[in-house]
Scaffold this active site. Sequence first.
Site, PDB file in Angstrom:
ATOM      1  CG  HIS A 137      -1.520  -1.349   1.525  1.00 26.80           C
ATOM      2  ND1 HIS A 137      -1.033  -2.308   2.398  1.00 26.80           N
ATOM      3  CD2 HIS A 137      -2.582  -1.928   0.718  1.00 26.80           C
ATOM      4  CE1 HIS A 137      -1.775  -3.369   2.132  1.00 26.80           C
ATOM      5  NE2 HIS A 137      -2.546  -3.408   1.302  1.00 26.80           N
TER       6      HIS A 137
HETATM    7  S1  FES Z   1       2.035  -0.539   3.186  1.00 28.96           S
HETATM    8 FE1  FES Z   1       0.400  -1.863   3.813  1.00 28.96          FE
HETATM    9  S2  FES Z   1       1.588  -3.734   4.275  1.00 28.96           S
HETATM   10 FE2  FES Z   1       3.112  -2.224   3.843  1.00 28.96          FE
END
Ligand code: FES
Lengths: 172, 417
Positions: A137
């Site tokens: 993410h």
């Molecule tokens: S940014 Fe969501 S798990 Fe690393």
Amino acid sequence: MSDDTIAQPHRRDILYIATGAMATVAAAGAVWPLLDQMNPDATTLALSSTEVDLTGIVPGQIVTVKWRGKPVFVRHRTPTEIAEAENTPLASLPDPEADSKRVKKPEWLIVVGICTHLGCIPIGHEGEFDGWFCPCHGSTYDTSGRIRSGPAPSNLEVPNYVFVSDTKIKIG
Amino acid sequence: MSGPSKFTPKSPFARWLERRLPILGFMYDSFVAYPTPKNLNYMWTFGAILSFMLVAQIVTGVVLAMHYTPETTLAFASIEHIMRDVNWGMFLRYAHANGASMFFLAVYLHILRGMYYGSYKEPREVLWIVGIAIFLLMMASGFLGYVLPWGQMSFWAATVITNLFTAIPVVGQSITDWLLGGYSVDNATLNRFFALHYLLPFILVAVVAIHVWALHVTGQNNPTGVEVKEVEKETVPFTPFATMKDAFGIGAFLVLYAWMMFFVPNYLGHPDNYIEANPMVTPAHIVPEWYFLPFYAVLRAIPNKLLGVIALFSAVLIPAALPWLDTSKVKSGRYRPWFRKAFWVFVAVSLGLGYLGAQPAEGVYLWAARILSAYYFFHFLLLLPWLGKHEKTRPEPESISSSIAAANAVTEDASHV
Ligand code: FES
Ligand code: HEM
């Protein structure tokens, strides 16, 4: 129940309440093993420590080792990376922590390789801050493994470790 | 609908049994004599389709379990063994994997049907909430099942989803360790996920029974949203009318299902799941199964861990509050011109979120996901309560029969032209 019985509790009422309370305690006692069996078992807890030989790791290199089933990053930092980490003003960090608190020797950064957002493994030497970039993410970490941007709330965890000798560490 | 059974046992055995366990009468009242509104359209066949899919998943699942091994060093190989060596194994696995997708397709259409025709309104609130519980159990079953093949997507889906619980302050990490049975997804996790994946569908069967029970207490809604007034005139018996129509609906649905499983069995799967799980490498781009994508987009839209997780769970649970959020007295979208528009915008927004959930969470995609997520909540929390109070609705028909009569008059006029 009339007002009378409330005003003057009978011996029976005490017995009912006491029995009910004991039954509840017994039920909870019976449920606990059923739930606790799911917690990490003895073999999992026993996998306590891992030794890492540092001699083969050249400056700039990141090696991933396994500790308790989790990846741990062992990063041999270059002077530029150390300077970057040390000179970052704490005020610009989402989870302020000085670089000196996160390392035992400035050349060696040891962090658990698990993104503090939802557990993916960040990719080294990527992202804006030259540390790590998490593909899941989009969290980015700096050369001290500190969170700089994205949804992760905190810095990469520093595990317990000791320098057994100048070229060997023991994690856990 | 309730009241003494109209069932008269014919054979002596049936009479004997009925006096001891009135199961034949119960089945007769529920699935033969049960009155169904005359004016139901094909959107009402999804209940039967869903029941069929649940049975299909259980049957294919139980036979797969005869060849599958829930152990980290063997699981992936046992799937390949099913695919290559087990008689019909490849079809059984494709039937189960695509069956899950078809199951979710059906449940989404079933839920949207309820939203459009206001089926969640008084007196069907409990029926609706039990339905949402079914949806949650399905999501859990689908997630647990997806972990079993022990591919890269299985492993990282398990990691990301169980880590959602670490967002809970103080106890979050302990909850996650408890769910995993360790400090990372490992054998303990796979083994218990298999046990639970086997269990949940049977719990689903029980909850579905409660759902149908509640349905048979309130009776079905219908496209007009006007309740049945004269049972004799406005309903037909379940058998043969609904039974046949449902059978046709299932048949049509099976055409799509069969096409998926025989011609494009991996279309909805992810190629990375044919790579064995590797706890040391996260794939560059991880995505959940298609049926979770809209919710995944909501999670990623929010740049804060705890709030993201709260938004995700709210997005899943908020439909349960619909009976109280939608304040309109008129049930069916047919007589609510503005609601109807809002409904289709909502469908488009949900599909948009689904698309964005599969894209990388950056740049323009991220902003689009933020806007659509905001709209998703706006629809439930502000738009529906407001519309219910201010929308000028069209007049509802007197009754189901008068709406049928009016429709017939229109077709007759048309046939005279
Ligand atoms: S940014 Fe969501 S798990 Fe690393
Ligand atoms: C609610 C019903 C069910 C749903 C939604 C469901 C869903 C799934 C999904 C999505 C997979 C992964 C498929 C893949 O990509 O390979 C799977 C695998 C599996 N499921 Fe189920 N399932 C259900 C019921 C059952 C039942 C009742 C059993 C009985 C034990 C079962 C046994 C299995 C097994 C053994 C696998 C691993 C084999 C495989 O991956 O193909 N399932 N399930």
